[in-house]
Write a protein that holds these residues in place. Structure first.
Motif, mmCIF file in Angstrom:
data_model
loop_
_atom_site.group_PDB
_atom_site.id
_atom_site.type_symbol
_atom_site.label_atom_id
_atom_site.label_comp_id
_atom_site.label_asym_id
_atom_site.label_seq_id
_atom_site.Cartn_x
_atom_site.Cartn_y
_atom_site.Cartn_z
ATOM 1 N N MET A 88 -3.439 -3.683 -7.048
ATOM 2 C CA MET A 88 -4.311 -4.073 -8.170
ATOM 3 C C MET A 88 -4.233 -3.129 -9.364
ATOM 4 S SD MET A 88 -7.754 -5.465 -6.268
ATOM 5 C CE MET A 88 -8.099 -3.924 -5.439
ATOM 6 N N VAL A 89 -3.743 -1.882 -9.182
ATOM 7 C CA VAL A 89 -3.740 -0.924 -10.291
ATOM 8 C C VAL A 89 -2.327 -0.456 -10.624
ATOM 9 C CG1 VAL A 89 -4.601 1.314 -11.097
ATOM 10 C CG2 VAL A 89 -6.084 -0.179 -9.741
ATOM 11 N N LEU A 90 -1.649 0.103 -9.606
ATOM 12 C CA LEU A 90 -0.369 0.752 -9.895
ATOM 13 C C LEU A 90 0.711 -0.256 -10.270
ATOM 14 C CD1 LEU A 90 -0.292 3.503 -7.135
ATOM 15 C CD2 LEU A 90 -0.988 3.697 -9.514
ATOM 16 N N ALA A 91 0.772 -1.394 -9.539
ATOM 17 C CA ALA A 91 1.813 -2.379 -9.853
ATOM 18 C C ALA A 91 1.629 -2.981 -11.250
ATOM 19 C CB ALA A 91 1.845 -3.473 -8.778
ATOM 20 N N PRO A 92 0.406 -3.472 -11.646
ATOM 21 C CA PRO A 92 0.261 -3.947 -13.033
ATOM 22 C C PRO A 92 0.489 -2.850 -14.071
ATOM 23 C CG PRO A 92 -1.528 -4.759 -11.659
ATOM 24 C CD PRO A 92 -0.798 -3.757 -10.850
ATOM 25 N N LEU A 93 0.040 -1.630 -13.781
ATOM 26 C CA LEU A 93 0.250 -0.539 -14.730
ATOM 27 C C LEU A 93 1.726 -0.228 -14.896
ATOM 28 C CD1 LEU A 93 -1.426 1.420 -16.450
ATOM 29 C CD2 LEU A 93 -1.299 3.046 -14.574
ATOM 30 N N TRP A 94 2.463 -0.199 -13.785
ATOM 31 C CA TRP A 94 3.915 0.023 -13.856
ATOM 32 C C TRP A 94 4.599 -1.094 -14.647
ATOM 33 C CZ3 TRP A 94 7.619 3.518 -12.892
ATOM 34 C CH2 TRP A 94 8.913 3.084 -12.753
ATOM 35 N N ARG A 95 4.170 -2.332 -14.418
ATOM 36 C CA ARG A 95 4.795 -3.434 -15.137
ATOM 37 C C ARG A 95 4.477 -3.367 -16.627
ATOM 38 N NH1 ARG A 95 7.148 -8.187 -14.268
ATOM 39 N NH2 ARG A 95 6.773 -9.876 -15.724
ATOM 40 N N ALA A 96 3.209 -3.021 -16.962
ATOM 41 C CA ALA A 96 2.815 -3.004 -18.369
ATOM 42 C C ALA A 96 3.402 -1.822 -19.123
ATOM 43 C CB ALA A 96 1.286 -2.982 -18.477
ATOM 44 N N VAL A 120 -10.224 9.468 13.787
ATOM 45 C CA VAL A 120 -8.990 9.697 13.014
ATOM 46 C C VAL A 120 -8.320 8.377 12.683
ATOM 47 C CG1 VAL A 120 -6.729 10.814 13.039
ATOM 48 C CG2 VAL A 120 -8.700 11.987 14.012
ATOM 49 N N ARG A 121 -8.242 7.445 13.660
ATOM 50 C CA ARG A 121 -7.611 6.151 13.407
ATOM 51 C C ARG A 121 -8.395 5.336 12.399
ATOM 52 N NH1 ARG A 121 -3.692 2.767 15.771
ATOM 53 N NH2 ARG A 121 -3.478 1.074 14.267
ATOM 54 N N LEU A 122 -9.732 5.389 12.483
ATOM 55 C CA LEU A 122 -10.548 4.661 11.509
ATOM 56 C C LEU A 122 -10.311 5.182 10.100
ATOM 57 C CD1 LEU A 122 -13.916 4.376 13.467
ATOM 58 C CD2 LEU A 122 -12.280 2.534 13.004
ATOM 59 N N ILE A 123 -10.305 6.518 9.944
ATOM 60 C CA ILE A 123 -10.054 7.101 8.615
ATOM 61 C C ILE A 123 -8.652 6.747 8.136
ATOM 62 C CG2 ILE A 123 -9.850 9.284 7.370
ATOM 63 C CD1 ILE A 123 -11.998 10.412 9.228
ATOM 64 N N TRP A 124 -7.672 6.766 9.049
ATOM 65 C CA TRP A 124 -6.301 6.429 8.668
ATOM 66 C C TRP A 124 -6.193 4.984 8.181
ATOM 67 C CZ3 TRP A 124 -1.670 8.533 7.776
ATOM 68 C CH2 TRP A 124 -0.557 7.711 7.803
ATOM 69 N N ASP A 125 -6.767 4.051 8.917
ATOM 70 C CA ASP A 125 -6.711 2.646 8.497
ATOM 71 C C ASP A 125 -7.440 2.426 7.180
ATOM 72 O OD1 ASP A 125 -5.229 2.018 10.678
ATOM 73 O OD2 ASP A 125 -6.929 1.362 11.894
ATOM 74 N N LEU A 126 -8.584 3.112 6.984
ATOM 75 C CA LEU A 126 -9.313 2.985 5.721
ATOM 76 C C LEU A 126 -8.472 3.493 4.548
ATOM 77 C CD1 LEU A 126 -11.970 2.268 4.310
ATOM 78 C CD2 LEU A 126 -12.757 4.596 4.779
ATOM 79 N N LEU A 127 -7.823 4.654 4.722
ATOM 80 C CA LEU A 127 -6.973 5.185 3.648
ATOM 81 C C LEU A 127 -5.774 4.279 3.382
ATOM 82 C CD1 LEU A 127 -6.977 8.991 4.535
ATOM 83 C CD2 LEU A 127 -8.234 7.845 2.708
ATOM 84 N N ALA A 128 -5.170 3.722 4.451
ATOM 85 C CA ALA A 128 -4.027 2.827 4.262
ATOM 86 C C ALA A 128 -4.433 1.567 3.513
ATOM 87 C CB ALA A 128 -3.418 2.476 5.627
ATOM 88 N N THR A 129 -5.574 0.983 3.872
ATOM 89 C CA THR A 129 -6.053 -0.218 3.165
ATOM 90 C C THR A 129 -6.361 0.083 1.707
ATOM 91 O OG1 THR A 129 -7.004 -0.992 5.254
ATOM 92 C CG2 THR A 129 -7.754 -2.051 3.233
ATOM 93 N N GLY A 130 -7.034 1.219 1.459
ATOM 94 C CA GLY A 130 -7.317 1.581 0.063
ATOM 95 C C GLY A 130 -6.048 1.824 -0.741
ATOM 96 N N ALA A 131 -5.052 2.476 -0.119
ATOM 97 C CA ALA A 131 -3.796 2.719 -0.830
ATOM 98 C C ALA A 131 -3.081 1.411 -1.163
ATOM 99 C CB ALA A 131 -2.888 3.623 0.008
ATOM 100 N N LYS A 132 -3.065 0.454 -0.209
ATOM 101 C CA LYS A 132 -2.442 -0.846 -0.489
ATOM 102 C C LYS A 132 -3.166 -1.576 -1.613
ATOM 103 C CE LYS A 132 -0.621 -1.556 4.166
ATOM 104 N NZ LYS A 132 -0.678 -2.387 5.392
ATOM 105 N N ALA A 133 -4.506 -1.567 -1.589
ATOM 106 C CA ALA A 133 -5.250 -2.236 -2.659
ATOM 107 C C ALA A 133 -5.017 -1.559 -4.004
ATOM 108 C CB ALA A 133 -6.746 -2.228 -2.311
#
Length: 347
Positions: free
Chosen positions: A35-43, A18-31
């Motif tokens: 890399m996607v949501l912040a530039p898209l929001w700005r543009a 469970v902790r491994l899956i949680w950390d993987l999802l958290a890292t993917g969400a941050k990336a």
């Protein structure tokens, strides 16, 4: 200690995935956010709305404020003019009319209204006040006093009061009997239900509850310990995956970019893109010059046709006032334009 180690082992086995899956999802969400949501929001939001606010709404607000101030100033000047005209051309006749006509007329109307009000007051008093007062004082009050109040007082004092005392005594006796019955029933209920319930609570439920609390506390401590251990495991797995990605993907990709892609890109820019840009600029300049010459020729032909139709002495065509691309000979009145080198125009 007898249950702590098995519980912690079981919880650790269950919590680590469970902790491994949680950390993987958290890292993917941050990336994804970085890399996607912040530039898209700005543009899509920040830059368009910033331009809209700075280029449209702010000038529109300034224009609206200026227009409002202008309209307010105009209305103020108009109001002051109207007040000045009213004071100048109305005030004196109105004062004379008030002193000579309205004031005496108002005093007469006030005296007349006072006399009419005094007469109406006497008439209303004689019709609506004096007859009811006389009827109440000499007929209804004695009738109520000797017909209801005096008999009611005698009835309350000599009949209702003794009866009430008897009822209160009877209620007290009945209440005492009911209280005795209630105490007996309460003692019976305590003997039949409360005493066994207290025995069950003290003998069975209290030890069982303490054991459940101990088990739950141990499970909670085990979950916390397993979560921390799973965090260490997750970080170790993440560092290992990062090292593998850096050595298997990052370094070869950087070598390919530095050794192959960068020299090829520089060669394409120097050998293909820049000569193509220079050729495009030269072609555009030649096309503009050809269009300017054609326009001048058409103008001269139109002037000659007009003179041929309406008559008139022939005139020399006016010199073209466009820039001469640095030549020293120009038509009369033409101003030579400064030369612009190809390197400056490209820069």
């Amino acid at each position: 200690m007898a249950i702590r180690i098995p519980v912690r082992i079981v919880v650790l086995v269950l919590v680590v995935p469970v902790r491994l899956i949680w950390d993987l999802l958290a890292t993917g969400a941050k990336a994804l956010r970085r890399m996607v949501l912040a530039p898209l929001w700005r543009a899509l939001v920040v830059i368009p709305f910033g331009w809209l606010y700075a280029s449209v709404l702010t000038p529109l607000g300034h224009a609206t404020a200026w227009l409002g101030r202008a309209v307010g100033a105009g209305i103020g000047w108009l109001g002051r003019g109207v007040v000045w005209g009213a004071v100048t051309f109305v005030a004196v006749p109105a004062a004379w009319v008030y002193r000579a006509v309205l004031a005496p007329l108002g005093q007469g109307v006030a005296w007349l209204a006072e006399g009419i009000g005094l007469g109406l007051r006497w008439v209303l008093r004689a019709v609506f006040v004096w007859p009811p007062v006389t009827l109440w004082r000499w007929v209804l009050a004695p009738l109520l006093r000797y017909g209801l109040v005096v008999p009611g007082s005698w009835l309350y004092r000599y009949v209702l009061t003794p009866a009430g005392h008897a009822v209160v005594l009877l209620g007290a006796l009945a209440g005492a009997g009911l209280a005795a019955v209630g105490r007996g029933l309460a003692a019976l209920i305590v003997l039949l239900f409360v005493v066994p319930a207290v025995w069950v609570y003290r003998t069975l439920l209290t030890p069982l509850g303490r054991a459940v609390v101990v088990v739950l506390r141990e499970i909670g401590d085990a979950i916390g310990h397993a979560w921390r251990v799973a965090g260490f495991v997750s970080r170790a797995v993440g560092r290992a995956l990062t090292w593998l990605a850096r050595n298997l993907l990052g370094r070869p990709a950087r070598w390919v970019y530095a050794v192959l892609l960068a020299p090829v890109g520089h060669w394409v820019r120097e050998a293909v893109l820049r000569p193509a840009k220079k050729a495009a600029l030269a072609a555009g300049r030649s096309a503009r010059e050809a269009l300017a010459s054609a326009r001048e020729t058409v103008r001269a032909a139109r002037r000659d046709a007009w003179r041929a139709l309406v008559g008139g002495p022939p005139r020399e065509p006016a010199g073209h006032r466009a820039r001469t691309l640095g030549s020293t000979t120009t038509a009369s009145g033409a101003v030579p334009a400064p030369e612009i080198s190809l390197s400056k125009s490209e820069g």
